[in-house]
Design a protein around this motif. Structure first.
Motif, PDB file in Angstrom:
ATOM      1  N   PHE A  94       0.814  -1.217   0.000  1.00  0.00           N
ATOM      2  CA  PHE A  94       0.000   0.000   0.000  1.00  0.00           C
ATOM      3  C   PHE A  94       0.846   1.265   0.000  1.00  0.00           C
ATOM      4  N   LYS A  95       2.138   1.123   0.302  1.00  0.00           N
ATOM      5  CA  LYS A  95       3.083   2.238   0.307  1.00  0.00           C
ATOM      6  C   LYS A  95       2.548   3.408   1.140  1.00  0.00           C
ATOM      7  N   THR A  96       2.470   4.626   0.546  1.00  0.00           N
ATOM      8  CA  THR A  96       2.066   5.796   1.324  1.00  0.00           C
ATOM      9  C   THR A  96       0.551   5.941   1.446  1.00  0.00           C
ATOM     10  N   LEU A  97      -0.204   5.085   0.751  1.00  0.00           N
ATOM     11  CA  LEU A  97      -1.664   5.220   0.780  1.00  0.00           C
ATOM     12  C   LEU A  97      -2.252   4.770   2.105  1.00  0.00           C
ATOM     13  N   VAL A  98      -1.581   3.869   2.789  1.00  0.00           N
ATOM     14  CA  VAL A  98      -2.033   3.394   4.104  1.00  0.00           C
ATOM     15  C   VAL A  98      -0.824   3.416   5.027  1.00  0.00           C
ATOM     16  N   ARG A  99      -0.872   4.271   6.028  1.00  0.00           N
ATOM     17  CA  ARG A  99       0.229   4.403   6.980  1.00  0.00           C
ATOM     18  C   ARG A  99      -0.310   4.330   8.405  1.00  0.00           C
ATOM     19  N   PHE A 100       0.604   4.019   9.332  1.00  0.00           N
ATOM     20  CA  PHE A 100       0.264   3.978  10.751  1.00  0.00           C
ATOM     21  C   PHE A 100       0.982   5.098  11.483  1.00  0.00           C
ATOM     22  N   HIS A 105      -0.362   1.375  16.369  1.00  0.00           N
ATOM     23  CA  HIS A 105      -0.983   0.530  15.348  1.00  0.00           C
ATOM     24  C   HIS A 105      -2.282   1.142  14.845  1.00  0.00           C
ATOM     25  N   LYS A 106      -2.474   2.435  15.125  1.00  0.00           N
ATOM     26  CA  LYS A 106      -3.626   3.162  14.601  1.00  0.00           C
ATOM     27  C   LYS A 106      -3.237   3.803  13.271  1.00  0.00           C
ATOM     28  N   PHE A 107      -4.237   3.957  12.392  1.00  0.00           N
ATOM     29  CA  PHE A 107      -3.964   4.529  11.081  1.00  0.00           C
ATOM     30  C   PHE A 107      -3.558   5.998  11.209  1.00  0.00           C
ATOM     31  N   GLU A 108      -2.718   6.433  10.273  1.00  0.00           N
ATOM     32  CA  GLU A 108      -2.225   7.805  10.292  1.00  0.00           C
ATOM     33  C   GLU A 108      -3.307   8.783   9.854  1.00  0.00           C
ATOM     34  N   LYS A 109      -4.091   8.402   8.838  1.00  0.00           N
ATOM     35  CA  LYS A 109      -5.135   9.279   8.317  1.00  0.00           C
ATOM     36  C   LYS A 109      -6.501   8.640   8.520  1.00  0.00           C
ATOM     37  N   ALA A 110      -7.495   9.460   8.620  1.00  0.00           N
ATOM     38  CA  ALA A 110      -8.849   8.955   8.865  1.00  0.00           C
ATOM     39  C   ALA A 110      -9.359   8.108   7.708  1.00  0.00           C
ATOM     40  N   GLY A 111      -8.901   8.426   6.487  1.00  0.00           N
ATOM     41  CA  GLY A 111      -9.400   7.718   5.319  1.00  0.00           C
ATOM     42  C   GLY A 111      -8.692   6.404   5.014  1.00  0.00           C
ATOM     43  N   ASP A 112      -7.625   6.097   5.759  1.00  0.00           N
ATOM     44  CA  ASP A 112      -6.875   4.864   5.482  1.00  0.00           C
ATOM     45  C   ASP A 112      -7.741   3.628   5.679  1.00  0.00           C
ATOM     46  N   GLU A 113      -8.524   3.627   6.732  1.00  0.00           N
ATOM     47  CA  GLU A 113      -9.364   2.466   7.032  1.00  0.00           C
ATOM     48  C   GLU A 113     -10.401   2.249   5.930  1.00  0.00           C
ATOM     49  N   ARG A 164      -4.584  -5.027  12.870  1.00  0.00           N
ATOM     50  CA  ARG A 164      -5.452  -3.860  12.645  1.00  0.00           C
ATOM     51  C   ARG A 164      -6.117  -3.946  11.278  1.00  0.00           C
ATOM     52  N   ILE A 165      -5.388  -4.432  10.278  1.00  0.00           N
ATOM     53  CA  ILE A 165      -5.973  -4.600   8.948  1.00  0.00           C
ATOM     54  C   ILE A 165      -7.107  -5.611   8.991  1.00  0.00           C
ATOM     55  N   LEU A 166      -6.910  -6.721   9.692  1.00  0.00           N
ATOM     56  CA  LEU A 166      -7.962  -7.730   9.811  1.00  0.00           C
ATOM     57  C   LEU A 166      -9.171  -7.175  10.549  1.00  0.00           C
ATOM     58  N   ARG A 208       6.255   2.368   8.343  1.00  0.00           N
ATOM     59  CA  ARG A 208       4.968   2.318   9.056  1.00  0.00           C
ATOM     60  C   ARG A 208       3.869   1.933   8.063  1.00  0.00           C
ATOM     61  N   ARG A 209       4.013   0.750   7.488  1.00  0.00           N
ATOM     62  CA  ARG A 209       3.171   0.361   6.367  1.00  0.00           C
ATOM     63  C   ARG A 209       2.708  -1.084   6.526  1.00  0.00           C
ATOM     64  N   VAL A 210       2.030  -1.586   5.479  1.00  0.00           N
ATOM     65  CA  VAL A 210       1.513  -2.946   5.509  1.00  0.00           C
ATOM     66  C   VAL A 210       1.523  -3.501   4.089  1.00  0.00           C
ATOM     67  N   GLU A 211       1.696  -4.807   3.985  1.00  0.00           N
ATOM     68  CA  GLU A 211       1.645  -5.506   2.702  1.00  0.00           C
ATOM     69  C   GLU A 211       0.693  -6.695   2.802  1.00  0.00           C
ATOM     70  N   LEU A 212       0.112  -7.063   1.663  1.00  0.00           N
ATOM     71  CA  LEU A 212      -0.691  -8.275   1.555  1.00  0.00           C
ATOM     72  C   LEU A 212       0.079  -9.251   0.671  1.00  0.00           C
ATOM     73  N   LYS A 213       0.584 -10.318   1.274  1.00  0.00           N
ATOM     74  CA  LYS A 213       1.391 -11.286   0.544  1.00  0.00           C
ATOM     75  C   LYS A 213       0.507 -12.426   0.047  1.00  0.00           C
ATOM     76  N   LEU A 214       0.447 -12.612  -1.278  1.00  0.00           N
ATOM     77  CA  LEU A 214      -0.390 -13.640  -1.884  1.00  0.00           C
ATOM     78  C   LEU A 214       0.398 -14.950  -1.988  1.00  0.00           C
ATOM     79  N   GLU A 215      -0.191 -16.027  -1.476  1.00  0.00           N
ATOM     80  CA  GLU A 215       0.419 -17.352  -1.581  1.00  0.00           C
ATOM     81  C   GLU A 215      -0.516 -18.256  -2.381  1.00  0.00           C
TER      82      GLU A 215
END
Length: 240
Positions: A94-100, A105-113, A164-166, A208-215
């Motif tokens: 998500f790079k800079t689009l979703v930050r903490f 472990h709270k989102f940086e911006k209100a719109g991230d969630e 937090r993402i879950l 301060r980011r997150v990734e979704l790893k596809l298996e």
């Protein structure tokens, strides 16, 4: 002149009878043979090779199918509403689009969630009906933390960011909550992981980011994961 006939002696009963019991040595030999047969049967049952997984469907190349699946996800990130998301090595960053927040472990911006709840259902649609159908094994949510501070603190922080993402995806208490079908699929496919600063790159703010790893599965013929009761999404464990 007649000779004197003497009566023939009858053989005693003991001489004409064979003993009923076998000898001790024969008994030991028979027991040894029985023991060896039992051991051979036991070893064959233990060392019996496990059945090999079923072969891939005829005409389906796993590499081609998985590449097509990842291509569909990549095409999704090219849409204007999701520009900025990067797909590399089967991971959605998500790079800079979703930050903490720093150290939280709270989102940086209100719109991230809201952004996460908008993007992930589109991925689930691809997983169900696109090129990914039957190939996507799981989605590991990997949270990251910077290399500043204590290692164990950052390790736990990265896991809480994954959680937090879950929580964001499974909640049923928001107007934009995922559908019941999508929340069931999230609970079936998604797992919370965690990565600390041993995998860091870039500035602390970039971590301060997150990734979704596809298996993916090696072949499409596999057992479906067992269904578990759906979490009602009434509360998030890491809100405490």
């Amino acid at each position: 002149m007649f000779g004197i006939k003497t009566p023939r002696r009858r053989a005693s009963g003991d001489e004409g009878e064979k003993p009923f019991w076998i000898s001790f040595s024969d008994l030991m030999t028979a027991l040894m043979v029985l023991f060896l047969v039992a051991m051979v049967v036991a070893l064959m049952s233990i060392t019996k090779p496990r059945p090999s997984p079923p072969p891939p469907q005829p005409g389906v190349d796993p590499k081609v199918a998985i590449a097509a699946c990842v291509a569909e996800v990549t095409a999704l990130t090219k849409l204007d509403e999701f520009k900025g998301i990067e797909v590399r090595d089967h991971s959605i960053d998500f790079k800079t689009l979703v930050r903490f927040q720093d150290g939280e472990h709270k989102f940086e911006k209100a719109g991230d969630e809201q952004f996460v709840r908008k993007f992930v259902p589109r991925v689930l649609t691809i997983a169900r009906s696109g090129q990914c159908d039957g190939w996507l094994k799981r989605v590991v949510v990997e949270g990251f933390a910077s290399n500043t501070g204590d290692y164990l603190f950052n390790l736990n922080l990265s896991y809480l960011r994954s959680q937090r993402i879950l929580c964001t995806l499974l909640t049923s208490q928001t107007p934009d909550a995922l559908s019941l079908v999508d929340r069931k699929l999230v609970q079936t496919l998604f797992l919370a992981g965690g990565s600390s600063f041993n995998t860091t790159f870039g500035t602390p703010a970039q971590m301060r980011r997150v990734e979704l790893k596809l298996e993916f599965w090696d072949n499409p013929t596999h057992d479906r994961p067992a269904e578990i009761p759906l979490d009602p999404g009434l509360r998030c464990p890491n809100d405490r």
